[in-house]
Structure formats: C-alpha cells, structure tokens
Motif scaffolding. Sequence first.
Motif, PDB file in Angstrom:
ATOM      1  N   VAL A 759      -4.390   4.017 -30.480  1.00  0.00           N
ATOM      2  CA  VAL A 759      -5.727   4.257 -29.955  1.00  0.00           C
ATOM      3  C   VAL A 759      -6.691   4.298 -31.132  1.00  0.00           C
ATOM      4  O   VAL A 759      -6.345   4.792 -32.210  1.00  0.00           O
ATOM      5  N   ILE A 760      -7.923   3.782 -30.901  1.00  0.00           N
ATOM      6  CA  ILE A 760      -8.991   3.910 -31.893  1.00  0.00           C
ATOM      7  C   ILE A 760     -10.095   4.737 -31.252  1.00  0.00           C
ATOM      8  O   ILE A 760     -10.665   4.351 -30.230  1.00  0.00           O
ATOM      9  N   GLN A 780     -12.751  -9.452 -33.576  1.00  0.00           N
ATOM     10  CA  GLN A 780     -12.908 -10.722 -34.257  1.00  0.00           C
ATOM     11  C   GLN A 780     -12.073 -10.816 -35.541  1.00  0.00           C
ATOM     12  O   GLN A 780     -11.554 -11.885 -35.863  1.00  0.00           O
ATOM     13  N   GLU A 781     -11.953  -9.708 -36.296  1.00  0.00           N
ATOM     14  CA  GLU A 781     -11.382  -9.764 -37.634  1.00  0.00           C
ATOM     15  C   GLU A 781      -9.976  -9.182 -37.733  1.00  0.00           C
ATOM     16  O   GLU A 781      -9.373  -9.211 -38.797  1.00  0.00           O
ATOM     17  N   THR A 782      -9.444  -8.594 -36.702  1.00  0.00           N
ATOM     18  CA  THR A 782      -8.112  -8.000 -36.756  1.00  0.00           C
ATOM     19  C   THR A 782      -7.298  -8.469 -35.568  1.00  0.00           C
ATOM     20  O   THR A 782      -7.830  -9.060 -34.607  1.00  0.00           O
ATOM     21  N   LYS A 783      -6.020  -8.194 -35.636  1.00  0.00           N
ATOM     22  CA  LYS A 783      -5.114  -8.527 -34.541  1.00  0.00           C
ATOM     23  C   LYS A 783      -4.874  -7.322 -33.628  1.00  0.00           C
ATOM     24  O   LYS A 783      -4.042  -7.373 -32.733  1.00  0.00           O
ATOM     25  N   ASN A 784      -5.562  -6.234 -33.896  1.00  0.00           N
ATOM     26  CA  ASN A 784      -5.325  -5.002 -33.152  1.00  0.00           C
ATOM     27  C   ASN A 784      -5.809  -5.127 -31.723  1.00  0.00           C
ATOM     28  O   ASN A 784      -6.930  -5.587 -31.466  1.00  0.00           O
ATOM     29  N   THR A 785      -4.965  -4.719 -30.777  1.00  0.00           N
ATOM     30  CA  THR A 785      -5.308  -4.748 -29.347  1.00  0.00           C
ATOM     31  C   THR A 785      -5.307  -3.359 -28.735  1.00  0.00           C
ATOM     32  O   THR A 785      -5.243  -3.208 -27.514  1.00  0.00           O
ATOM     33  N   ALA A 786      -5.331  -2.347 -29.598  1.00  0.00           N
ATOM     34  CA  ALA A 786      -5.298  -0.976 -29.085  1.00  0.00           C
ATOM     35  C   ALA A 786      -6.579  -0.678 -28.322  1.00  0.00           C
ATOM     36  O   ALA A 786      -7.649  -1.203 -28.649  1.00  0.00           O
ATOM     37  N   PRO A 787      -6.518   0.166 -27.300  1.00  0.00           N
ATOM     38  CA  PRO A 787      -7.738   0.534 -26.572  1.00  0.00           C
ATOM     39  C   PRO A 787      -8.703   1.289 -27.472  1.00  0.00           C
ATOM     40  O   PRO A 787      -8.305   2.115 -28.294  1.00  0.00           O
ATOM     41  N   LEU A 788     -10.001   1.016 -27.318  1.00  0.00           N
ATOM     42  CA  LEU A 788     -11.032   1.666 -28.108  1.00  0.00           C
ATOM     43  C   LEU A 788     -11.767   2.671 -27.235  1.00  0.00           C
ATOM     44  O   LEU A 788     -12.211   2.331 -26.117  1.00  0.00           O
ATOM     45  N   LYS A 809     -12.967   0.113 -24.106  1.00  0.00           N
ATOM     46  CA  LYS A 809     -12.233   0.354 -22.870  1.00  0.00           C
ATOM     47  C   LYS A 809     -12.716   1.606 -22.124  1.00  0.00           C
ATOM     48  O   LYS A 809     -12.787   1.637 -20.917  1.00  0.00           O
ATOM     49  N   ILE A 810     -12.999   2.682 -22.915  1.00  0.00           N
ATOM     50  CA  ILE A 810     -13.317   3.976 -22.295  1.00  0.00           C
ATOM     51  C   ILE A 810     -14.526   4.569 -23.010  1.00  0.00           C
ATOM     52  O   ILE A 810     -14.619   4.530 -24.248  1.00  0.00           O
ATOM     53  N   LEU A 811     -15.416   5.155 -22.243  1.00  0.00           N
ATOM     54  CA  LEU A 811     -16.579   5.846 -22.783  1.00  0.00           C
ATOM     55  C   LEU A 811     -16.351   7.354 -22.691  1.00  0.00           C
ATOM     56  O   LEU A 811     -16.097   7.885 -21.614  1.00  0.00           O
ATOM     57  N   ARG A 827      -5.148   8.745 -20.742  1.00  0.00           N
ATOM     58  CA  ARG A 827      -5.451   7.593 -19.893  1.00  0.00           C
ATOM     59  C   ARG A 827      -5.464   6.305 -20.717  1.00  0.00           C
ATOM     60  O   ARG A 827      -4.979   5.264 -20.266  1.00  0.00           O
ATOM     61  N   ALA A 828      -5.987   6.388 -21.948  1.00  0.00           N
ATOM     62  CA  ALA A 828      -6.026   5.202 -22.798  1.00  0.00           C
ATOM     63  C   ALA A 828      -4.625   4.732 -23.163  1.00  0.00           C
ATOM     64  O   ALA A 828      -4.354   3.530 -23.256  1.00  0.00           O
ATOM     65  N   ILE A 829      -3.717   5.699 -23.368  1.00  0.00           N
ATOM     66  CA  ILE A 829      -2.342   5.336 -23.754  1.00  0.00           C
ATOM     67  C   ILE A 829      -1.545   4.869 -22.544  1.00  0.00           C
ATOM     68  O   ILE A 829      -0.811   3.870 -22.604  1.00  0.00           O
ATOM     69  N   ASP A 830      -1.702   5.566 -21.415  1.00  0.00           N
ATOM     70  CA  ASP A 830      -0.918   5.220 -20.221  1.00  0.00           C
ATOM     71  C   ASP A 830      -1.383   3.907 -19.597  1.00  0.00           C
ATOM     72  O   ASP A 830      -0.581   3.111 -19.109  1.00  0.00           O
ATOM     73  N   ASP A 831      -2.697   3.652 -19.574  1.00  0.00           N
ATOM     74  CA  ASP A 831      -3.240   2.448 -18.932  1.00  0.00           C
ATOM     75  C   ASP A 831      -4.334   1.874 -19.818  1.00  0.00           C
ATOM     76  O   ASP A 831      -5.529   2.074 -19.588  1.00  0.00           O
TER      77      ASP A 831
END
Length: 973
Positions: A759-760, A780-788, A809-811, A827-831
């Motif tokens: 998570v970020i 754009q610059e990384t391969k990271n797909t973690a939820p922000l 992803k989440i506010l 929630r960010a980790i589970d979904d």
Amino acid sequence: MSIHCHYPSPLFVVPVSVVSIIATIVALIALLLPLSTQSGELMVTNQLQKHLLDGQLDYLYDDAQIYHIGQISASDSALPWQSGGWQVDKTLLMKSGLYWFRGQLINAQSTPIALTLQVKHPSINTADLYIINEQGDIDPVYTHAGMDDRFDNRPVPHRNLVNSITLPANSTLTLIWRIHSEPLFQFQAVLWKPSLFVEREQHYQMLYGMIYGILLVMTLYNLFLYFSTGEKSYFFYVVYVLSFAYLLAADQGHVYQYVATDEAWAKLPIYVFAYAVNILMFGQFSIYFLNLQKRNRRLLWVIRSLAVISSLSLIAVVISNSLILVFFSLFSITLMYIAALLAGIIVRRAGVVSAGHFIIAIMILVFSLIATNMATLGLINSDGATESLPAIGTTVMLIFFSLALADRINQLQKENNQASLSMAKADKEKLKARSELLKSQLERIQLEQIASEARLESRSKSEFLATLSHEIRTPMNKVLGMTELMKATQLDEQQTHYLNTIEHSGQSLLVIINDLQDFAKIEAGKMDLDIASFNLETLLDDCISTFALRAVEKNLNFLADLDPSIKPVLRGDATKLQQIILNLLSNAFKFTDHGDILLRVRATEKLGINSVELKFEVEDCGIGLTQDEQQRLFSPFQHADGSTYGRYGGSGLGLSISKQLAELMDGDIGVSSTAGKGSCFWFTARLLIDDNPEPSLLREKSSTLASQHLLLVDPNDVTADIITRLLKSWQMEIIHSNNTENAIERINNADQQGKPFTVILCEYNLGKSDGLTLAKRIRQETKNTAPLVLMVATRHLKNQAEFEASGMKILLEKPITTALLHDVLQRAIDDPHQAELVEIEDDSSTNRHLNVLVVEDNQVNQLVIQGLLKQLNIVPDLAANGLQALSCYDKKNYDLILMDCEMPEMDGYEASAQIRSKEAKSARKRVTIIALSAHARSDYQQRALQAGMDNYLTKPIALSNLLTAIKGIDVPC
C-alpha cells in the motif's frame, strides 16, 4: 590433680563470655609447653603446706566398669595404667565416665605426718577412696560418696570430699580413687596441712557469706525498683541474680550440703534448668537495659536467638553427653556475649552513659575468667585468690550491672525533671493559648456565620442556575426543533444559510447553558463519577470526529497520538473525560487559525494497584498566553484578557469546570504557553485497568495488516512520526518518504529488491507538488501496482475525475481517526481494485410499525417531537399530561412512550410508576419509556430511572439521539 574440660557445662557456674575462646586458645598454646613432673610417688615432709597431686597420679579409664579394687591394688597386675604427669592435651580430651587413680605418699621422716586430703569439685557423682599400706592391707576411707549419695555418708561434713590421713614414720601409703563423673569429668586431689586447710576454709566461708549477702541485697533492692517503676530490665536482672546465686551455691556444694542432701534425682535437672534460665535472663536483661527495641533491632534478634540456642544446647549436653554439643554450646554462648558487648559499645557511643557500666561489668568478668583458666593451666600460681576469681568477678559484674541500673534511674529522674519543666512551660503556653482561643472564638463564630450565609447563597445560586437552565432549555428545544424540521423542507440557498445561522447560535447557547449547569453541580457538590468500562481509542476517535468539520474549515492539521502501550480498555467516567478533552480542543480550535493541533495521550510514571495515570495534552499553534494570563486562566468566569471575550466569546467556565473534573479523577490540569507561539494544555486522570473487558469494547486489529509493506509519503515529520508508530503497533513494515522524488526512488528500490510495497499512503499536499501528481508519476515511472490511498481535506480536491485519472484507489478524508485508518488500509489490502461505498441503512420502513405515545403539555414541543418522528416514518398519539397518558395506555398497547417529566395534574414520574404497576398486575408486555426533560443534572436522571423509565433525553432533543434510543426497541411485524 585437675582433670576437667575448659568449656561451659552445667557444672561450671560462671556464665561463659568471650573469655572462653581466649582461655581455649591459651590452653592450646600450653600444649607446646612441657610440664616437668615426677610421676607415681610423692615425698612428704612436715614443711608441706599445700600440694596438688596432679603429677603424682597414674590413671586408668574403665569405660566398661570391669575392674575391682582387688585387681587395681595388685602390684603385679598388668593393667593399662597411664603414667602420671599427663599433659594438658590429655585433660582437655578426658571423657566422662569411670576412672581409677593411683599414687604413693612416702614419709621418710622418723615422725608421723598428719595431712588433710581434699577432692575438689562437689559435682562428682560417686567416689571411692582406698589406702593400701606396705603390707597390702586395703583400708576403704569412703565408698559411694558424692552427689548420688546422701551428704551424711561423707567422712567429713564438707561440701568437698575431705578426709584426714596420717603417714606413719618411715612408711609408704598407696592412694587409690575410683571416680565416676557425668556428664563431664572433673577431678582434682590436693594435700593440705590441716591447720592451713582449716584457715583457708574459714576464709572461704567468710568470702561466700559476703557474696551471698551482696547478691541478696542487690536482689531485694532491684526487686523494689521493679515494683516501683515497672521497668522490665529490673525484673530480668533480679531473675538473673537469683539464678546466678543458685548456680554459685550448687557449684560450690552449698546446695548439696545444706538443702538437697538426698534428692539425687533432682540435683542435675534443677541445675541445668537454672543454667538455662541464667543464660536467657542475661540476654533479656541486655536487650531491655540497652533498649535495643528502638536502638538496634538486628542485635536484639541476634542476642535473643543465641540465648535460646545456648539454653537448648546446654540441656542437650546433659541428655546426650555429646562432645560436639559441648563445643557448640561454647560457641553459641560466646557469640551471645560478644553481641551483648558490641551492643553495649554501640549504645554507649550513642550517648547513653549507663551503657559504660554495662561494658565495664563484662570486661571484669573477662579478666577474672582469664586469670582462673591460666591458674588452672599452671601458667600462673594457683591459690585461693585465683580459685575464687570467677565468683568474685561475676559478683563484681552484677554490682556494676546494678550501678548501671541505678544510673539509669538517675537518667530517668533527670528526664522526668526536664519533662516537668517542659510541662510547666507548656501549661503556661496553654494558658496563654486559651486566652487567645477565647478571643478567637468570637472571630470563629463570626466566620462560621459568614460561611453559613455563603453556603446558603451558593446553594441558592446553584438552584437558581438549575432553574435557569431548565427555563432556557424549554424554549431552546422549540427553536432548535423547529429549525431541524424546517431544514427538512425545500429551501433556497439564502433560507438554508439563515437556518444554519440560527442552529449554530442555538448550539452555542446550549454550550453556555451546559457550562453553567456543570458549574452549579460542582459548586453544590453533586458532581459524581459514573465508573464504567470504555475503549480509550474509541473515545479519542469520537473527539476527532467532533472537530473534523472545523479542522477542514480552518485548514488545520488535526491528529491524535495515543501511546500503543496503554491498555485499550479502561474503567472510569468516559463522559467527563471526553468533556475535558472537548473543552481543551474547543479552545485550541477557537484560538488557532493555521498550523497543527495535536492531541497526545501518554502514561505517567505514577503506578497504582490495577490503575494507571494518563496525561492528555492538547498542543496548538494559536495566539499563546502570557504568564499573567496563565495564572488566572482556570478561575471561573475568567478569560485570558478582555479582548479575547470580545473576539471569541465564551462563558469563561470551560477551563474551570475541566479543572474540577480532573481533580475529581485524582488528577491535575495546567498549561505551558508562549505568547504568539501557541499553547500546550494538559491534564492528568487516574483510571482503572479492566483486566476482563467485554468483547464488544475491544477493537481487534485485522491480521491482514501484519507484515504488510507500506510507503508513507508525508512532508510533515510530526504527522509522519505519529502515523508510523501507530502502523508499527499493528506490526506493519513502514518506509517514510517526505517528497515526490524520494518516493519514486524508494518504490523503484523496493521493486528491484523483490519486496514491493503493498500500500502507498500519501499526503495530498507535498509542497511543490501534490499527491495526485505523485500518483500519476508512480503509474508512469514505476512498475508498482499497489493501491494508493490519498490523505486529504476534501476541499483541496479539484474534482472526482482528476482523482480517478491519477490512479488513486481510495480517498482518506482528514482528520484521520484510528478506526478510519485501519478500515481504509484493510479495504485497500483486501480489495485493491475498487473502493467500497458505505451506506447508512434506512430504518424508516421498520419504524413505521412502532406504536408511540408522546406525553407533552407544551404544544410547540408536541409539534417538534411530531416533526422528528415524522422523519422516522412514525405517527404518534398525543397526551397533554400523566392522567391522559394512563388513559391512552389502558386503551392501547404501545411500544414506546416519550414522557415529559414536569406536567400539570400528574407529572411524568408518577405516570411512569403507575404504568409499571399496571404491567406487574396484568402481566402486559413491558413498554419502553423514555424521559424528556430540560434538566441536565444527574439527580433528575436518577429520579427518572427510579420511577421506572428506561432512558433519559435532555431537551432540546436531537434527531440522532432519538434515533439511537428507538433502535433498541423490539418492533412488531
């Protein structure tokens, strides 16, 4: 000769002290000194005055008692005789039991010689003496004489075994003794010139008569002092002297000679008992005379323990005849005297003069016993003076003890005189004080009258404030109720603004009313703590939520910092604790226009039994306070200065009430501030630890958070530190970055190391950049797909499309509560692919089935309550007083009754009590009754509950509070 052991026994009367060790050392040194004696025979002349036969006697140890006088007297008998003139080492190791002794007396003169033969030590059990002439004839002088036989069986009525011998001219006589002694062996034979023996005995009689007389005088004198003063030291001294007198008389044979002449069975047991009493009394005397109970309790227990051990070991020696116990007795008694001497020195150094006599007394005894033992060993000449030294030394010791007691009396008299002078001075001061007291009584009466008037005035003021609160709440209920109803209608923007202004002003007025109400309760002494279990984390989250909107409106960074080591569930008054926190936060938001507001909770170092003291701090960046402003800040009706009231308003009671509530929770309150730089308000409260909390109070953390790799991007170090510590307490792995470039670098490094971030968590405001820009660059610059997850105050976000386009992803709206942060991360980790929306369940369809009766005498209030219930799809029945309510209740079954407490004809309390009575008689289903009252005091609430009501709502009634109360009611289908 002298065959005896140099250790304490029931046969040695003088109490053993440190001299016992000294004497033993001297005896061991004497082992190295050769003793030149002639063995076997003694040439006797008319010039003989006194002679010890030690060196002229052979001895035979007959342990099995198998020999008789015939075998012993045979000159050609091959018996294991030991040669005469034995060394000191033999005398030290002589066992108790049966011994034979043999020696010859030779008269080479032409005239007969008359002698007196004395066997010392009356404690010999049995003794036989035989004289054999040159022709071999055996003449028994006495047989079975000793302690085991009657006193009149002796040849001469003397305390020792004494007989007369006549040596014919030019003759040789052989002397043979058969000696049996238990439990220790003692034997000494002495030849005397008859006239010298008689003279010596006269001196002994005079000496011991004087000693017994001195002991009698000291006993009677100190016994009189004991009955006069009641001092225990005199009693122990008297018993000590009496036991010593008995031991002296027994050791010298006077008891056996004059008292116990034939009760052989009682002589040794009584002696041992007296010896044990003597040791115990010395210990007790030392303890009480030196007052060790106050001066040195450690030495007290040492002396008392050693006295008991010594007494028991003496008895054990007689029972077992153990040589080991003998030396153990010596050791324990010696230690006791050393401890007593040490105690005397310590007490003397403390300034007690009488302790000096105590020390001198013990030293005199030491000197006399050293001299006696040296004479016994032959290191100095043995005569009557040295033989009497133990008795004389002990008597002088007792005299010095008596002098010490007398000196103590003088000291007590001196102290009594000083006490009398002090008492006289005190009486004078007392008379003076009494006159001043009489003078001040009038002033006290006047002050009591003033205080009584002040209490009446305070009580009247409290009652007035309570009445005022009730009277103001009643119209405020109408104003706010109608406002809330109007807000539910269709309004234009200007009308909505006007209604919001009315509602905000009404709420501000309610805050002032509540402050006045609390202040009145505190002054009346009716503020009590309602102790219950609560979750501290939930309480802090509620406080944050209360000020969330104001934090957004003023663009303030508002965060709570709770130490994770604090137990989550505590016991205390959560409502009052929250009231203090909200008061401090209200001030912080009132006087802070920019920067941070931090709520910090830590445990102090003050520990209690199953309790903890917490320190709550509210730190802001507001206007600050001067020193003068801080001193008057916690007084009632006070503001920092006049300008603050004009600018910010307020009753000036919030901090005063907070101070009283903190003290009620065994805590304190204070502030540290610098003008223009902000303030830190703090308070402490002692709370109980709930070791068995209810599961519903626990806020378990999701196991999915543990070991998750999270990147926190936040340029605010304070906020980042708080969030980092919180996440680490959930066992997450946290990496912190404070700018965009560093965040991109850390994400790339994590991907290269094969440990990408799960998570970020990113702050929106990143200085020159923002969180949305960072999110775009990450995609754009990384391969990271973690939820922000974006932390933001909602007014900063430009539009929803931009939020979705950035890849967020989440506010996460600020200010952040612990529960909100936990749920968002879970929630960010589970979904991680979509954000869920949480909707409030609509209960209106359920509420439609409720039968509700509203009992209210005021028509405006009826309209307000009807309007609130209408929003919940409820159409109630109405009653104007308690009598109408009872009539409605008899006709219809209700699920809920909203009961006003104060009404004409019959109030709500009486109506509720009668409804409960009807239910009990008719077995009808229990109806939920909720009290409605403008009184906010706890005593009114308690009265409602006692009348049978289930809940208590304070006017003006909020829709949320009403909805909460209704949710707990069983709804019919």
